[in-house]
Design a protein around this motif. Structure first.
Motif, PDB file in Angstrom:
ATOM      1  N   ALA A  84      23.281  94.740  -9.472  1.00  0.00           N
ATOM      2  CA  ALA A  84      23.652  95.899  -8.977  1.00  0.00           C
ATOM      3  C   ALA A  84      24.734  94.907  -7.913  1.00  0.00           C
ATOM      4  O   ALA A  84      23.779  94.055  -6.617  1.00  0.00           O
ATOM      5  N   ASP A  85      25.670  95.318  -7.200  1.00  0.00           N
ATOM      6  CA  ASP A  85      26.851  94.652  -6.263  1.00  0.00           C
ATOM      7  C   ASP A  85      26.519  95.352  -4.803  1.00  0.00           C
ATOM      8  O   ASP A  85      27.093  95.823  -3.959  1.00  0.00           O
ATOM      9  N   ASP A  86      25.036  94.645  -4.858  1.00  0.00           N
ATOM     10  CA  ASP A  86      24.402  95.640  -3.457  1.00  0.00           C
ATOM     11  C   ASP A  86      24.388  94.639  -2.636  1.00  0.00           C
ATOM     12  O   ASP A  86      23.332  94.810  -1.221  1.00  0.00           O
ATOM     13  N   GLY A  87      24.336  93.068  -2.977  1.00  0.00           N
ATOM     14  CA  GLY A  87      24.876  92.019  -1.231  1.00  0.00           C
ATOM     15  C   GLY A  87      22.820  91.298  -1.638  1.00  0.00           C
ATOM     16  O   GLY A  87      22.904  90.560  -1.239  1.00  0.00           O
ATOM     17  N   VAL A  88      22.196  91.787  -2.232  1.00  0.00           N
ATOM     18  CA  VAL A  88      20.544  91.315  -2.731  1.00  0.00           C
ATOM     19  C   VAL A  88      20.609  89.233  -4.004  1.00  0.00           C
ATOM     20  O   VAL A  88      21.832  90.023  -4.953  1.00  0.00           O
ATOM     21  N   VAL A  89      20.239  88.432  -3.022  1.00  0.00           N
ATOM     22  CA  VAL A  89      19.808  87.886  -4.069  1.00  0.00           C
ATOM     23  C   VAL A  89      18.929  88.137  -4.898  1.00  0.00           C
ATOM     24  O   VAL A  89      17.319  88.924  -4.603  1.00  0.00           O
ATOM     25  N   GLU A  90      19.832  87.723  -6.696  1.00  0.00           N
ATOM     26  CA  GLU A  90      18.839  88.245  -7.364  1.00  0.00           C
ATOM     27  C   GLU A  90      19.291  87.398  -8.643  1.00  0.00           C
ATOM     28  O   GLU A  90      20.389  86.548  -8.613  1.00  0.00           O
TER      29      GLU A  90
END
Length: 163
Positions: A84-90
């Motif tokens: 997801a483009d949620d800004g969480v690094v994964e």
């Protein structure tokens, strides 16, 4: 998720298909071509001084190693949509971070996701990857590099990789 020591790589469907096609070629026509070159070189006589034979045998060894690598990767890969483009690094994210003061951009995940791209890739199991997983833009942390130094990291952005 597997509980044994095998690591799971995240791959896009496109990456999976590309790697599967490479595996199919290497384990089919590619393998046959190498065997034919070995037989051709073997027919040329003395194997001790036959450069073509030794080169073909070395190529065969590399191809067989790549076949094993691809087989293991594809058997354990988690295939799916980009994160997801949620800004969480994964895994699967293109990360821009200030590392020890230098602005760097890299992909978090498997080298195989990047394909022929020349982008830097860090595994989520690397010291840097493990330290930044779950962070968002503006978050900062430190991690211990393999040389023992503590290195500061500030996340600037994390967006899905569209390789």
């Amino acid at each position: 998720m597997s509980t044994n020591s095998t690591s799971v790589a995240w791959l896009t469907q496109e990456s999976y298909d590309r790697l599967k096609a490479e595996l199919d070629h290497l384990s089919g026509p590619g393998r046959t071509e190498i065997v034919a070159r070995i037989e051709q070189a073997r027919s040329e006589g003395d194997l001790k001084e036959n450069g073509g034979y030794h080169a073909a045998k070395e190529e065969q060894g590399k191809a067989e190693a790549r076949i094993r690598q691809l087989t293991q990767l594809l058997e354990t890969a988690q295939v799916g949509e980009a994160p997801a483009d949620d800004g969480v690094v994964e895994p699967g994210m293109l990360v821009e971070a200030r590392i020890a003061g230098d602005l760097e951009q890299f992909l978090l995940g498997s080298r195989e996701i990047a394909g022929d791209s020349d982008i830097d890739v860090y595994s989520e199991k690397s010291p840097l990857g493990a330290a930044i997983q779950g962070l968002k833009a503006g978050d900062a942390t430190t991690y211990t590099a393999p040389n023992g130094k503590n290195i500061s990291v500030e996340i600037v952005s994390a967006t899905p990789y569209a390789g």
